[in-house]
Design a protein around this motif. Structure first.
Motif, PDB file in Angstrom:
ATOM      1  N   GLY A  61       6.385   5.309  17.427  1.00 42.20           N
ATOM      2  CA  GLY A  61       7.552   6.157  17.631  1.00 42.20           C
ATOM      3  C   GLY A  61       8.877   5.511  17.299  1.00 42.20           C
ATOM      4  N   THR A  62       8.869   4.232  16.951  1.00 45.00           N
ATOM      5  CA  THR A  62      10.102   3.543  16.593  1.00 45.00           C
ATOM      6  C   THR A  62      10.438   3.788  15.121  1.00 45.00           C
ATOM      7  OG1 THR A  62       8.911   1.509  16.029  1.00 45.00           O
ATOM      8  CG2 THR A  62       9.701   1.743  18.311  1.00 45.00           C
ATOM      9  N   ILE A  63      11.700   3.518  14.764  1.00 49.47           N
ATOM     10  CA  ILE A  63      12.141   3.646  13.373  1.00 49.47           C
ATOM     11  C   ILE A  63      11.774   2.365  12.625  1.00 49.47           C
ATOM     12  CG2 ILE A  63      14.111   4.003  11.840  1.00 49.47           C
ATOM     13  CD1 ILE A  63      13.405   6.406  13.586  1.00 49.47           C
ATOM     14  N   THR A  64      11.103   2.505  11.484  1.00 53.27           N
ATOM     15  CA  THR A  64      10.705   1.323  10.724  1.00 53.27           C
ATOM     16  C   THR A  64      11.926   0.612  10.147  1.00 53.27           C
ATOM     17  OG1 THR A  64      10.318   2.715   8.775  1.00 53.27           O
ATOM     18  CG2 THR A  64       8.409   2.168  10.138  1.00 53.27           C
ATOM     19  N   GLN A  65      11.840  -0.697  10.111  1.00 50.51           N
ATOM     20  CA  GLN A  65      12.900  -1.556   9.594  1.00 50.51           C
ATOM     21  C   GLN A  65      12.310  -2.394   8.459  1.00 50.51           C
ATOM     22  OE1 GLN A  65      15.973  -1.217  10.686  1.00 50.51           O
ATOM     23  NE2 GLN A  65      15.654  -0.088  12.595  1.00 50.51           N
ATOM     24  N   GLY A  66      13.067  -2.515   7.359  1.00 48.36           N
ATOM     25  CA  GLY A  66      12.531  -3.072   6.129  1.00 48.36           C
ATOM     26  C   GLY A  66      12.679  -4.559   5.928  1.00 48.36           C
ATOM     27  N   GLY A  67      12.732  -4.932   4.660  1.00 49.20           N
ATOM     28  CA  GLY A  67      12.530  -6.313   4.255  1.00 49.20           C
ATOM     29  C   GLY A  67      13.732  -7.219   4.207  1.00 49.20           C
ATOM     30  N   TYR A  68      14.941  -6.698   4.490  1.00 50.34           N
ATOM     31  CA  TYR A  68      16.082  -7.605   4.563  1.00 50.34           C
ATOM     32  C   TYR A  68      16.006  -8.319   5.914  1.00 50.34           C
ATOM     33  CZ  TYR A  68      18.383  -4.597   0.928  1.00 50.34           C
ATOM     34  OH  TYR A  68      18.707  -3.865  -0.186  1.00 50.34           O
ATOM     35  N   SER A  69      14.947  -9.047   6.123  1.00 45.51           N
ATOM     36  CA  SER A  69      14.678  -9.694   7.406  1.00 45.51           C
ATOM     37  C   SER A  69      13.745 -10.875   7.173  1.00 45.51           C
ATOM     38  CB  SER A  69      14.050  -8.704   8.395  1.00 45.51           C
ATOM     39  OG  SER A  69      12.847  -8.177   7.879  1.00 45.51           O
ATOM     40  N   THR A  70      13.539 -11.654   8.213  1.00 46.61           N
ATOM     41  CA  THR A  70      12.733 -12.869   8.049  1.00 46.61           C
ATOM     42  C   THR A  70      11.245 -12.627   8.244  1.00 46.61           C
ATOM     43  OG1 THR A  70      13.074 -13.464  10.368  1.00 46.61           O
ATOM     44  CG2 THR A  70      14.625 -14.383   8.743  1.00 46.61           C
ATOM     45  N   HIS A  71      10.859 -11.595   9.002  1.00 44.64           N
ATOM     46  CA  HIS A  71       9.457 -11.331   9.277  1.00 44.64           C
ATOM     47  C   HIS A  71       9.207  -9.825   9.350  1.00 44.64           C
ATOM     48  CE1 HIS A  71       9.996 -15.456  10.725  1.00 44.64           C
ATOM     49  NE2 HIS A  71       8.683 -15.617  10.583  1.00 44.64           N
ATOM     50  N   ILE A  72       7.958  -9.433   9.108  1.00 46.77           N
ATOM     51  CA  ILE A  72       7.563  -8.041   9.257  1.00 46.77           C
ATOM     52  C   ILE A  72       6.104  -7.994   9.700  1.00 46.77           C
ATOM     53  CG2 ILE A  72       6.846  -7.759   6.833  1.00 46.77           C
ATOM     54  CD1 ILE A  72       8.077  -4.896   6.972  1.00 46.77           C
ATOM     55  N   VAL A  73       5.752  -6.993  10.506  1.00 44.88           N
ATOM     56  CA  VAL A  73       4.381  -6.787  10.961  1.00 44.88           C
ATOM     57  C   VAL A  73       3.862  -5.509  10.318  1.00 44.88           C
ATOM     58  CG1 VAL A  73       2.871  -6.416  12.948  1.00 44.88           C
ATOM     59  CG2 VAL A  73       4.862  -7.936  13.159  1.00 44.88           C
ATOM     60  N   VAL A  74       2.732  -5.612   9.610  1.00 42.57           N
ATOM     61  CA  VAL A  74       2.209  -4.480   8.841  1.00 42.57           C
ATOM     62  C   VAL A  74       0.695  -4.397   9.015  1.00 42.57           C
ATOM     63  CG1 VAL A  74       2.033  -3.445   6.532  1.00 42.57           C
ATOM     64  CG2 VAL A  74       4.044  -4.796   7.128  1.00 42.57           C
ATOM     65  N   ASP A  75       0.181  -3.187   9.108  1.00 35.53           N
ATOM     66  CA  ASP A  75      -1.268  -2.967   9.126  1.00 35.53           C
ATOM     67  C   ASP A  75      -1.876  -3.558   7.851  1.00 35.53           C
ATOM     68  OD1 ASP A  75      -3.794  -1.398   8.412  1.00 35.53           O
ATOM     69  OD2 ASP A  75      -3.398  -0.628  10.428  1.00 35.53           O
ATOM     70  N   GLN A  76      -3.005  -4.244   7.993  1.00 39.84           N
ATOM     71  CA  GLN A  76      -3.619  -4.928   6.849  1.00 39.84           C
ATOM     72  C   GLN A  76      -3.902  -4.005   5.666  1.00 39.84           C
ATOM     73  OE1 GLN A  76      -7.542  -6.567   7.373  1.00 39.84           O
ATOM     74  NE2 GLN A  76      -8.362  -4.754   8.401  1.00 39.84           N
ATOM     75  N   ASP A  77      -4.149  -2.716   5.932  1.00 40.27           N
ATOM     76  CA  ASP A  77      -4.486  -1.795   4.855  1.00 40.27           C
ATOM     77  C   ASP A  77      -3.301  -1.461   3.958  1.00 40.27           C
ATOM     78  OD1 ASP A  77      -7.108  -1.687   5.732  1.00 40.27           O
ATOM     79  OD2 ASP A  77      -6.813   0.145   6.912  1.00 40.27           O
ATOM     80  N   PHE A  78      -2.092  -1.856   4.369  1.00 42.29           N
ATOM     81  CA  PHE A  78      -0.897  -1.584   3.568  1.00 42.29           C
ATOM     82  C   PHE A  78      -0.219  -2.880   3.104  1.00 42.29           C
ATOM     83  CE2 PHE A  78      -1.907   2.381   5.433  1.00 42.29           C
ATOM     84  CZ  PHE A  78      -1.447   3.334   4.551  1.00 42.29           C
ATOM     85  N   VAL A  79      -1.004  -3.939   3.075  1.00 43.84           N
ATOM     86  CA  VAL A  79      -0.545  -5.238   2.572  1.00 43.84           C
ATOM     87  C   VAL A  79      -1.205  -5.482   1.222  1.00 43.84           C
ATOM     88  CG1 VAL A  79      -0.511  -7.732   3.002  1.00 43.84           C
ATOM     89  CG2 VAL A  79      -0.215  -6.119   4.914  1.00 43.84           C
ATOM     90  N   LEU A  80      -0.453  -6.008   0.270  1.00 41.34           N
ATOM     91  CA  LEU A  80      -0.947  -6.297  -1.078  1.00 41.34           C
ATOM     92  C   LEU A  80      -1.093  -7.802  -1.283  1.00 41.34           C
ATOM     93  CD1 LEU A  80      -1.235  -3.631  -2.627  1.00 41.34           C
ATOM     94  CD2 LEU A  80       0.861  -3.541  -1.281  1.00 41.34           C
ATOM     95  N   ARG A  81      -2.053  -8.180  -2.118  1.00 47.96           N
ATOM     96  CA  ARG A  81      -2.230  -9.584  -2.464  1.00 47.96           C
ATOM     97  C   ARG A  81      -1.429  -9.883  -3.735  1.00 47.96           C
ATOM     98  NH1 ARG A  81      -5.643 -12.959  -0.308  1.00 47.96           N
ATOM     99  NH2 ARG A  81      -6.865 -11.259   0.638  1.00 47.96           N
ATOM    100  N   VAL A  82      -0.543 -10.878  -3.680  1.00 48.10           N
ATOM    101  CA  VAL A  82       0.299 -11.229  -4.828  1.00 48.10           C
ATOM    102  C   VAL A  82      -0.358 -12.364  -5.610  1.00 48.10           C
ATOM    103  CG1 VAL A  82       2.552 -12.071  -5.585  1.00 48.10           C
ATOM    104  CG2 VAL A  82       2.391 -10.507  -3.620  1.00 48.10           C
TER     105      VAL A  82
END
Length: 346
Positions: free
Chosen positions: A123-144
């Motif tokens: 229910g919270t508002i998502t906050q993006g990548g102009y930050s030092t860390h982020i928590v994401v469900d593994q299914d929406f993470v990409l391998r670089v």
């Protein structure tokens, strides 16, 4: 909840400022990522300035994210600490509708969850990548892939997939004539990717200022759209036109450049409606379409393609205190071709 450093918008009119935000605790299927680089997308600017509708402030944007995994949840099987990963424009979807089941989460019929300015599962508002860390469900993470320069990888998670997806869907490749409208952050990626796919690429830009770049990135031809004769010379010429411009243009004039069964696809998103004359579509059985980003599987496909073909965006690395200046430079097209924030400077 962990508190992390960030750079946030506090209103539609004020400059972005240093801030702290809370990230959720790492759940069983979550991945905690230490962000190393975050790209600046035109969408970030549209969003924080309220040009795509009202948002909740403070808001941290950024959906071109690369970094390393530092912690995984108990049920995570795809990643482990130290992995080189990325996050693009979405961090969740319903996963149950027909589009999600087809691997097209970007077209989730119940609405995917954007990496920023979306409503997260708690229910919270998502906050993006102009930050030092982020928590994401593994299914929406990409391998670089290692083959992609780390600081240049971030823009692929939006600019790369936004142009790769329509080029792949409309079968750009050998024997196809592809025009790219606009030579900016999206446009230069469209040129590189289309050329890597084997298509014959032409750039259509207001001026010839970036002609040398366009030809160096794989274009065969480069024309100024301020020259009226351009539209005469290229009438009925292209199989596919990728319009990357987020500003009004004469759609009919560009549609007339399409061959039989050709398609013009918008990936740029101007806030104003763009009128189209039906009789222009009738001629040559032309199509006018739009395309969003890609699904998770296609985004991974794009990353692997770029690693294999040596395709990477042109970037300018900046510190966090240069973000507001970078926004102004994006608006005046003074960047070649994508700003990337070194998040160590937050």
């Amino acid at each position: 909840m962990p508190t992390v450093k960030a750079y946030a918008a506090t209103s539609a009119t004020e400059p972005l400022v240093p801030a702290t935000i809370e990230r959720r605790d790492v759940g069983p299927k979550d991945v905690l990522i230490a962000i190393r680089y975050a790209g600046i997308c035109h969408s970030d600017i549209h969003t924080v300035r309220g040009e795509w509708g009202p948002i909740t402030y403070p808001q941290v944007v950024g959906h071109e994210i690369v970094g390393e995994v530092v912690e995984v949840g108990s049920d995570v099987t795809k990643y482990q600490a130290g992995d080189r990963v990325g996050v693009g424009c979405m961090v969740n979807s319903c996963r149950e509708c027909e589009n999600c089941r087809a691997g097209l989460e970007q077209y989730c019929l119940n609405g995917n969850v954007g990496t920023y300015a979306g409503v997260d599962r708690d229910g919270t508002i998502t906050q993006g990548g102009y930050s030092t860390h982020i928590v994401v469900d593994q299914d929406f993470v990409l391998r670089v892939p290692e083959a992609i320069p780390y600081e240049a990888a971030a823009p692929l998670l939006c600019a790369g997939i936004t142009t790769y997806s329509p080029l792949a869907h409309w079968n750009a490749g050998p024997g196809k004539r592809v025009a790219v409208v606009g030579m900016g952050g999206l446009g230069h990626m469209a040129v590189k990717i289309a050329a890597a796919m084997g298509a014959e690429v032409t750039v259509l830009s207001r001026t010839l200022a970036k002609q040398d770049d366009g030809l160096a990135y794989g274009a065969k031809e480069y024309f100024s759209t301020d020259d009226a004769t351009t539209f005469e010379k290229l009438a009925n010429h292209f199989d596919l036109i990728i319009n990357t411009v987020s500003a009004p243009l004469d759609v009919d004039a560009y549609l007339r450049l399409l061959r039989l069964d050709g398609t013009m696809v918008n990936v740029g998103a101007p806030p104003e409606p763009l009128p189209v004359t039906m009789f222009t579509l009738f001629g040559n059985r032309r199509s006018y379409a739009g395309s969003s980003i890609g699904g998770i599987a296609e985004t991974q496909e794009m990353l692997d393609f770029c690693a294999e073909r040596g395709v990477a965006p042109e970037t300018e690395l900046i510190s966090a205190d240069q973000i507001n200046e970078a926004y102004e430079r994006v608006m005046s097209s003074d960047v070649r071709y994508r700003f990337v924030i070194d998040t160590a400077t937050l």
